[in-house]
Design an enzyme around this catalytic site. Sequence first.
Site, short mmCIF file in Angstrom:
data_model
loop_
_atom_site.label_atom_id
_atom_site.label_comp_id
_atom_site.label_asym_id
_atom_site.label_seq_id
_atom_site.Cartn_x
_atom_site.Cartn_y
_atom_site.Cartn_z
N GLU A 98 0.82 -1.22 0.00
CA GLU A 98 0.00 0.00 0.00
C GLU A 98 0.85 1.26 0.00
O GLU A 98 1.11 1.86 1.05
CB GLU A 98 -0.95 0.03 1.20
CG GLU A 98 -1.89 1.23 1.15
CD GLU A 98 -2.77 1.37 2.38
OE1 GLU A 98 -3.64 2.26 2.39
OE2 GLU A 98 -2.58 0.61 3.34
N LYS A 114 -2.80 -2.07 -2.83
CA LYS A 114 -3.83 -1.15 -2.36
C LYS A 114 -3.38 0.25 -2.73
O LYS A 114 -2.37 0.74 -2.22
CB LYS A 114 -4.05 -1.29 -0.85
CG LYS A 114 -5.15 -0.38 -0.32
CD LYS A 114 -5.57 -0.73 1.09
CE LYS A 114 -6.66 0.22 1.58
NZ LYS A 114 -7.20 -0.15 2.90
#
Length: 299
Positions: free
Chosen positions: A175, A212
């Site tokens: 992420e 993500k």
Amino acid sequence: MNQSQLDRMKNGKGFIAALDQSGGSTPKALEAYGVMGEAYSNEDEMFEQVHTMRTRIITSPAFSSDYILGVILFEQTMDSKVEGQYTADYLADHNIVPFLKVDKGLADKENGVQLMKPNPGLDETLRRANERNIFGTKMRSVIHEPNEEGIKAVVDQQFEIGKKIIAADLVPIIEPEVNINSGDKEECEELLRSEILKHLNDLSEEENVMLKLTIPTTANAYKELVDHPRVIRVVALSGGYSREDANEKLKENDGMIASFSRALAEELRFNQSSEEFDKAMKSAIESIYDASVNKKEIS
């Protein structure tokens, strides 16, 4: 690794609920829920309050595997119980895949980015994650400016730790968030895509990750990452967008599904009746599900 959970994450319809607020974000999450600071006097009481909130979300009839593929948990949530079961076991029994946030927060800004803080206890965390039947992990960095050196450092760090997570037989969610308020957001995203692609191309066939990412400014800017054979799934963070805005932007990105936190819970309040709470949950979940599985035609 649980093969049925892997298949569900790769091919299932739905989205991931992010219930992993920690540290400085926990008081904000509680305040948004209507629980103010005077309701708790120390960290233990604060986490008890947030676990009560998360338990109410997870056990709502609206929180169904018909819509929810997975849930990202905070470490204390992993070690806490829902209706007498450890949280990951409860989720798995309801056909929802459990993930664990494993980073220790953000370092100070340097070269236009915030790397993750050192994490000397990672090996022990991964061992405990396996004991608690966690499927995968999540770790967050933040990109503020289109600084090539900084963005390279973020992605290098993410994949270096990601490989350790893979070696522990868990699936890492990489992420590297791009700040939605960056004045050069689109340029940041172009640099980020290029750096991620380099690392993906260096992975072996046995090394697979999830990504993500902030919903990109240009629709389908990450389509090459979505389609990459080493990527199990690309999920989108709401990043401070309202749910309505996040949903509309997500609909423009083929193959991306939601992994929302604030946007999921923005209409939930501790003093709602069960009927009011479940109605708000149902509305939020169905709208995020729709944005995740039904995409707009982009001319």
